[in-house]
Design an enzyme around this catalytic site. Structure first.
Site, PDB file in Angstrom:
ATOM      1  N   SER A  27       0.883  -1.076   0.004  1.00 51.33           N
ATOM      2  CA  SER A  27       0.002   0.154  -0.067  1.00 51.33           C
ATOM      3  C   SER A  27       0.960   1.164   0.027  1.00 51.33           C
ATOM      4  O   SER A  27       1.880   1.328   0.498  1.00 51.33           O
ATOM      5  CB  SER A  27      -0.967  -0.080   1.317  1.00 51.33           C
ATOM      6  OG  SER A  27      -1.410   1.282   1.447  1.00 51.33           O
ATOM      7  N   TYR A  31      -1.406  -0.993  10.454  1.00 50.54           N
ATOM      8  CA  TYR A  31      -1.546  -1.332   9.100  1.00 50.54           C
ATOM      9  C   TYR A  31      -0.430  -0.882   8.020  1.00 50.54           C
ATOM     10  O   TYR A  31      -0.034  -1.742   7.379  1.00 50.54           O
ATOM     11  CB  TYR A  31      -2.865  -0.916   8.506  1.00 50.54           C
ATOM     12  CG  TYR A  31      -3.221  -1.180   6.797  1.00 50.54           C
ATOM     13  CD1 TYR A  31      -3.423  -2.018   6.254  1.00 50.54           C
ATOM     14  CD2 TYR A  31      -2.875   0.234   6.343  1.00 50.54           C
ATOM     15  CE1 TYR A  31      -3.617  -2.333   5.061  1.00 50.54           C
ATOM     16  CE2 TYR A  31      -3.162  -0.097   4.913  1.00 50.54           C
ATOM     17  CZ  TYR A  31      -3.510  -1.132   4.166  1.00 50.54           C
ATOM     18  OH  TYR A  31      -3.555  -1.158   2.805  1.00 50.54           O
TER      19      TYR A  31
END
Length: 261
Positions: free
Chosen positions: A138, A151
């Site tokens: 990401s 995350y």
């Protein structure tokens, strides 16, 4: 030679789009995710493209899940040429306020599962004339992101893991690529627990799963080390290497933290 790709998190979103993209490029598919019904629909779409598709409905964060996937794949093919480690999710909120068990489950899926699957399937991949591993990270991996703290950290791990493994395998038939999408029109925000205001901000710059998948698969087959789809995402990630970390953290917090109730 028949070619087969295994895709985790393949029931919807980026995983589904990657499975369909690979099918159009001539790959049979091994699909893994939790939802049997959704996997069956994706498998049917792939068969309509003239490729074979098998699926395994499994909670990939459960103990021993990676071993089950490796064993299952071994019963179906000896010609696995692509491993796409796509399964993963985020949790939005302050670290101390989010249940620890939920955060550990996320880390299991985002980090440990790709490591275990890669380790288990690498011997098969190395036997192919040409094989690929695509890890989905990401743009959050390029800086600390308050309220998405673990995350972002888990995706930073994936980039480092991908690059290190890529170097180790440089003289083999296996190429490793890391894909780092930005905001994408999937159910990520809902799963992460983001409210409608924050989702509206993300939707302004979101790409579609098909766009992200096309970037990722093309980069993988081209043997690239990392790919960030979308000009805005590329610029944003590049700036993190130029701007002091404290500033990028304040910017990220300004986007995410102010929407917490």
């Amino acid at each position: 030679m028949k070619k087969t790709a295994l895709i985790t998190g393949a029931s919807r979103g980026i995983g589904r789009a990657m499975a369909l993209d690979l099918a159009r490029r001539g790959y049979d598919a091994l699909l893994v995710a939790r939802s049997s019904d959704q996997l069956e629909r994706v498998a049917a779409e792939i068969r309509q493209l003239g490729r074979q598709a098998h699926y395994l409905a499994l909670d990939l964060a459960a103990p021993g899940a990676a071993g089950q996937v490796v064993a299952w794949a071994g019963t179906l093919t000896t010609e696995l040429a692509v491993l796409v480690n796509n399964a993963g999710y985020g949790l939005w909120g302050r670290f101390e306020e989010l249940p620890l068990a939920e955060q550990q489950n996320m880390l299991q899926l985002n980090m440990h599962l790709p490591v275990e699957l890669t380790h288990g399937l690498l011997p098969t991949l190395r036997r192919q004339p040409k094989a690929y591993i695509l890890n989905v990270a990401s743009t959050a991996a390029y800086q600390a992101v308050p309220t998405l703290t673990l995350y972002a950290a888990s995706k930073a791990f994936l980039i480092s893991f991908s690059r290190g493994l890529r170097y180790e395998l440089r003289d083999t038939s296996v190429s490793v690529t890391c894909l780092s999408p930005g905001a994408t029109t999937t159910d990520f925000a809902d799963r992460a627990g983001m409210n409608s205001e924050l989702q509206a901000v993300a939707n302004k710059v979101s790409m579609t799963p098909a766009q992200v998948a096309e970037f990722g698969i093309a980069a993988m087959l081209a043997g690239e080390a990392e790919v960030i789809p979308g000009a805005l995402n590329k610029v944003s990630a590049a700036l993190t290497s130029l701007v002091p970390k404290g500033i990028t953290e304040r910017i990220a917090a300004g986007i995410y933290e102010k929407h917490l109730k």
